[in-house]
Design a protein around this motif. Sequence first.
Motif, short mmCIF file in Angstrom:
data_model
loop_
_atom_site.label_atom_id
_atom_site.label_comp_id
_atom_site.label_asym_id
_atom_site.label_seq_id
_atom_site.Cartn_x
_atom_site.Cartn_y
_atom_site.Cartn_z
N PHE A 1 -16.34 -14.38 -54.32
CA PHE A 1 -15.22 -15.79 -53.88
C PHE A 1 -15.61 -15.56 -51.97
CE2 PHE A 1 -11.19 -16.77 -52.17
CZ PHE A 1 -11.03 -17.62 -53.15
N GLN A 2 -15.18 -14.04 -51.71
CA GLN A 2 -15.12 -13.65 -50.39
C GLN A 2 -16.05 -14.45 -49.67
OE1 GLN A 2 -13.64 -9.98 -49.70
NE2 GLN A 2 -13.09 -9.66 -51.67
N ARG A 3 -17.94 -13.94 -50.56
CA ARG A 3 -19.21 -14.07 -49.41
C ARG A 3 -19.50 -15.60 -49.41
NH1 ARG A 3 -23.73 -11.85 -52.22
NH2 ARG A 3 -23.05 -9.72 -52.10
N ILE A 4 -18.62 -16.83 -50.47
CA ILE A 4 -18.80 -18.05 -50.29
C ILE A 4 -18.17 -18.74 -49.84
CG2 ILE A 4 -18.29 -20.02 -51.83
CD1 ILE A 4 -19.76 -18.55 -54.23
N GLY A 5 -16.45 -17.74 -49.34
CA GLY A 5 -15.24 -18.64 -48.82
C GLY A 5 -15.84 -17.77 -46.80
N ASP A 6 -16.19 -16.91 -46.22
CA ASP A 6 -16.50 -17.57 -45.21
C ASP A 6 -17.46 -17.78 -44.72
OD1 ASP A 6 -14.58 -14.61 -45.33
OD2 ASP A 6 -16.79 -12.92 -45.16
N ARG A 7 -18.31 -17.95 -45.55
CA ARG A 7 -19.76 -19.05 -45.45
C ARG A 7 -18.93 -20.42 -44.71
NH1 ARG A 7 -24.57 -19.59 -49.80
NH2 ARG A 7 -23.25 -20.29 -50.68
N ASN A 8 -18.56 -20.87 -45.96
CA ASN A 8 -17.88 -22.41 -45.88
C ASN A 8 -16.11 -22.71 -44.95
OD1 ASN A 8 -19.24 -22.87 -48.28
ND2 ASN A 8 -16.85 -22.64 -49.67
#
Length: 221
Positions: A13-20
């Motif tokens: 979630f943190q990885r995808i969230g930062d990218r989005n």
Amino acid sequence: MAPFQNPFFARLFQRIGDRNEARGQAELRRELLAGLTGSVVEVGAGTGLNFAYYPDEVTGVAAVEPEPSLRSEARRVVASAPVPVPVSVVAATADRLPFEDGSADAVVVSGVLCSVADPVAALAEFARILAPGGELRFYEHVRSPQRVRALIQDAADLVWPRLMGGCHPNRDPLATMRAAGWLPVRWRELIFPYGAKISVVAPRVLGVARPASAREGGAPG
């Protein structure tokens, strides 16, 4: 492992969230929260990605997050990052909120109705804690209106929830709201990431709803 403990999903979630956020989702968060005032309950706050975008007119945010790792990160954000309004982070679930009846001027959800076990029960809780005239702000995944894409979402739903913290890519939140006694009064459909052709969670909806008992109609924005 505790019922809501999911460290794998928390890291993802943190990885995808930062990218989005870098792809433009920050602007969607601003749109989601624009114009809010008073006391807000944000359900499923995750790592606190919304916190920086609350308007100054909000007097306080009670941010609910059941997953321990995400909740810890949200508290770190409150303690270490510039947050424009007072935020408290609490452990609870969408269907059992620790707030008094009529105590919130607004409820905010982003990526929540797709993942709770019983969205109707969650919506009943939202209605319970809302003050008269209060509203639900939502930014959610939706079932695609395109038949082929919807069938792909159905197929993905066999495994997607196990990997993504219970997220179902093929739910219809607007229909669920109406069935649960809510009236969507303003919304728009979109694709995010912009131009995405493959992602099963790219079809989305962003808008405002009120309990149908408020009798305030509207049309798509």
